[in-house]
Design a protein around this motif. Sequence first.
Motif, PDB file in Angstrom:
ATOM      1  N   GLY A  51       0.825  -1.206   0.000  1.00 40.14           N
ATOM      2  CA  GLY A  51       0.000   0.000   0.000  1.00 40.14           C
ATOM      3  C   GLY A  51       0.852   1.245   0.000  1.00 40.14           C
ATOM      4  O   GLY A  51       2.053   1.202  -0.283  1.00 40.14           O
ATOM      5  N   ARG A  52       0.206   2.359   0.298  1.00 36.58           N
ATOM      6  CA  ARG A  52       0.910   3.643   0.356  1.00 36.58           C
ATOM      7  C   ARG A  52       0.840   4.204   1.775  1.00 36.58           C
ATOM      8  O   ARG A  52      -0.198   4.130   2.430  1.00 36.58           O
ATOM      9  CB  ARG A  52       0.315   4.635  -0.643  1.00 36.58           C
ATOM     10  N   LEU A  53       1.955   4.755   2.199  1.00 38.06           N
ATOM     11  CA  LEU A  53       2.069   5.285   3.548  1.00 38.06           C
ATOM     12  C   LEU A  53       1.483   6.689   3.617  1.00 38.06           C
ATOM     13  O   LEU A  53       1.748   7.532   2.763  1.00 38.06           O
ATOM     14  CB  LEU A  53       3.539   5.305   3.962  1.00 38.06           C
ATOM     15  N   ALA A  62      -4.053   0.166   2.082  1.00 40.13           N
ATOM     16  CA  ALA A  62      -3.745  -1.045   1.320  1.00 40.13           C
ATOM     17  C   ALA A  62      -4.217  -0.912  -0.127  1.00 40.13           C
ATOM     18  O   ALA A  62      -5.341  -0.483  -0.388  1.00 40.13           O
ATOM     19  CB  ALA A  62      -4.400  -2.249   1.975  1.00 40.13           C
ATOM     20  N   THR A  63      -3.338  -1.288  -1.045  1.00 42.50           N
ATOM     21  CA  THR A  63      -3.703  -1.365  -2.460  1.00 42.50           C
ATOM     22  C   THR A  63      -3.733  -2.810  -2.950  1.00 42.50           C
ATOM     23  O   THR A  63      -4.322  -3.096  -3.994  1.00 42.50           O
ATOM     24  CB  THR A  63      -2.723  -0.550  -3.321  1.00 42.50           C
ATOM     25  N   ALA A  64      -3.095  -3.697  -2.226  1.00 39.66           N
ATOM     26  CA  ALA A  64      -3.105  -5.127  -2.567  1.00 39.66           C
ATOM     27  C   ALA A  64      -2.808  -5.914  -1.301  1.00 39.66           C
ATOM     28  O   ALA A  64      -2.199  -5.397  -0.347  1.00 39.66           O
ATOM     29  CB  ALA A  64      -2.083  -5.443  -3.651  1.00 39.66           C
ATOM     30  N   GLN A  65      -3.247  -7.159  -1.302  1.00 37.21           N
ATOM     31  CA  GLN A  65      -3.040  -8.000  -0.128  1.00 37.21           C
ATOM     32  C   GLN A  65      -2.925  -9.458  -0.580  1.00 37.21           C
ATOM     33  O   GLN A  65      -3.572  -9.885  -1.520  1.00 37.21           O
ATOM     34  CB  GLN A  65      -4.207  -7.838   0.854  1.00 37.21           C
ATOM     35  N   ASP A  66      -2.071 -10.189   0.115  1.00 41.33           N
ATOM     36  CA  ASP A  66      -1.911 -11.621  -0.127  1.00 41.33           C
ATOM     37  C   ASP A  66      -2.093 -12.341   1.212  1.00 41.33           C
ATOM     38  O   ASP A  66      -1.285 -12.147   2.125  1.00 41.33           O
ATOM     39  CB  ASP A  66      -0.527 -11.916  -0.698  1.00 41.33           C
TER      40      ASP A  66
END
Length: 268
Positions: A145-147, A191-195
């Motif tokens: 993601g981005r902070l 969050a922009t992506a998660q696994d």
Amino acid sequence: MLRTLLAPRLVALHLLVIGVLVSFTFLGRWQLGVFEASGAPRRAPDPAPVAVTELTQVGQHVGGGAISRRVTATGTYDAANQLLVADRVADVAAPGGRAAKGSGFWLLTPLRLTDGTVVPVVRGWVPTAADPAAAVPEGAVTVTGRLRPAEQTDDVMRSGNLPRGQVATVSTAELINVWPDARVRDGFVVATAQDPPSRVTPVAVSPPTEGGGFTWRNLAYALQWWIFALFAVYMWFHFVRDALRGQRERERDSEEPQPAEPAAHAEA
């Protein structure tokens, strides 16, 4: 007077001045637009993701250069301490609080890292608190993601007291009190992506930007074009004034009585 103003020579002058005024005004406005655009924020370099531990610390504010940087974090979510950030839309830059009352919720979940510290993560957005997508995944997860810097508690206009488990802002100072047993790193990750993948709606977050510097030369060009337009009006006024003055003088001369010719002397 009207006949003088509509003389072919002056009509051509009127049309020329009108064309000059329109052209120079638009040229000046164009240069002013270039000047204004030069000060707008621009996209900054967007480096590859780094571990969130490189950019955040416990008890230290997130640096300006770290804002909106891509980060990764691996750990486990603390489902028992998940919070709902009330009255938010799926865009981190959109106003919240009273301006977005009833619009939905951000899912704010503490992610516990292997070193025991906690990173607040906005996992996504849900329209209602009872949405099934709000369920927290179990086990280890890796978040990309981005902070973002911590929000201030007065960043939004609150619409009253919130139910237990809901907050109005993502404020590190507030989270320290809400999660008293956690060593909370400053800021939060959108969050922009998660696994493994998440089912929630992602919250939009912009890449880093940097402020632009005004190009004062373009402002000078804009003023220059407008000064030229004013000078054209000044010259038009003088030409018209001289034409009218000359016409009045000719009319006055034609109205004055001509002196009588001397009578011829009688022949001797």
